[in-house]
Design a protein around this motif. Sequence first.
Motif, PDB file in Angstrom:
ATOM      1  N   VAL A  88      -4.828  -4.324  39.062  1.00  0.00           N
ATOM      2  CA  VAL A  88      -5.455  -3.786  40.030  1.00  0.00           C
ATOM      3  C   VAL A  88      -4.528  -4.085  41.416  1.00  0.00           C
ATOM      4  O   VAL A  88      -4.616  -3.571  42.287  1.00  0.00           O
ATOM      5  N   PHE A  97      -1.212  -0.715  43.032  1.00  0.00           N
ATOM      6  CA  PHE A  97      -1.319  -0.455  44.429  1.00  0.00           C
ATOM      7  C   PHE A  97       0.092  -0.152  44.809  1.00  0.00           C
ATOM      8  O   PHE A  97       0.357   0.887  45.782  1.00  0.00           O
ATOM      9  N   THR A 104     -10.614  -1.983  44.168  1.00  0.00           N
ATOM     10  CA  THR A 104      -9.147  -2.572  44.606  1.00  0.00           C
ATOM     11  C   THR A 104      -9.529  -3.247  46.052  1.00  0.00           C
ATOM     12  O   THR A 104      -8.740  -4.258  46.126  1.00  0.00           O
TER      13      THR A 104
END
Lengths: 202, 202
Positions: free
Chosen positions: A63, A67, A22
């Motif tokens: 990705v 979050f 990330t």
Amino acid sequence: MTTTPTASLAERKRQLVADELTRAALGLLAQKGFDAVTVDEIAACAGMSKRTFFRYFASKEDVVVQFLAGLGAGMRAELASRPAGEPPSAALRHAVRACVDACAGQAERTLRVVRLILGTPALHARFLEHQAQWRDELAAELAARLGLDAAALHPRLAAGTALTAFDVVLQQWSSGDGSEDPAALTDRAFATLAPALDATPR
Amino acid sequence: MTTTPTASLAERKRQLVADELTRAALGLLAQKGFDAVTVDEIAACAGMSKRTFFRYFASKEDVVVQFLAGLGAGMRAELASRPAGEPPSAALRHAVRACVDACAGQAERTLRVVRLILGTPALHARFLEHQAQWRDELAAELAARLGLDAAALHPRLAAGTALTAFDVVLQQWSSGDGSEDPAALTDRAFATLAPALDATPR
DNA sequence: CCTCGCGTGTCACCAAGTGTCAAGGAGGTC
DNA sequence: GACCTCCTTGACACTTGGTGACACGCGAGG
């Protein structure tokens, strides 16, 4: 079954790798733009292979969007924990506030991600897809609170309206320089929307 | 309305090819599912090459979603044509009604497409992206009507809320057997939302 | 007859994903 | 220490969405 130390260790290792991916991804994407970065690049930057990337994230969009993945669950949990007597507008406002406050808590990081999402059609689409999911969940929770059918018009409308507020607040917040207080924006939005949220369904 | 006949001829030829591709695509996709059909297949079924498909549609999703592309423009046009004195809730209701009525006009075709979209994550995402665009346009139109800043909170909230109504109506309509009247659903939704739409922005 | 413009097919290519298999490391048993 | 097992990873091949480059055919007009 609960939390054996070995399972927990493996889990933490997994988390570590995911975090590294990330980190690499957000750095590269924010710097060069979504389309100008390949998955190979991200993986190489994190010191692993493309195949490993896809073992941790379902897609290149994932990705970034993952979050924000916890936000939906947090919102629903907050809504579920509000007292039963509270009017829908207040309960939904607190639910959205939980989300907004979480965002504002790590403002500069969140701002970077949100701007990336809103400025990249592919990411925006995925984000909206998540939101649609949240809407269904909020509507179900709301229907349970009000003793209505989850497929009825009113809970879906109320949930959608609350998420619209969230959306508009994010948009407003990210388009400015970040100095505007998102919590205050949220409260203003809900002040407008409250009568519709509390309306008695026919 | 028609310009030069030569330009019109080329335009009509283009339209013909696009229609043929759309027909082939909708048939195959509705029958086998979005992921189970390749662009090569669609093109072959329409009697042309993959490359030609991509000269007419930007993506595989596009061929489905563009089927609804005119709706946004129609909605904004309807909103722009409403009398200036009309309250926002009524003007927005008519705008959404214009859209809904257009859908209901070719019910069985639209139902097939809408079910395909709502049941396919990739398509749903693209559809929501279009809607986000509509929201910006509606907000701009609304801001102009009310003499407000287009970036202000209220027009965006009102536009988003109206589109939520549209969304929920589509969802409700397509999840049933199609016998429910979408126009009536729309009116019921706006009856709930009206107070929020007509609220005075602070 | 030529050639100019336009639409199309063919081919090569890149990038996103996915399946498969072999290699290697961590931990447990004898 | 040797062995075995589970899990993660890398390497490779492959499919599919999508794009760029170029050649071909065809109608219009010199």
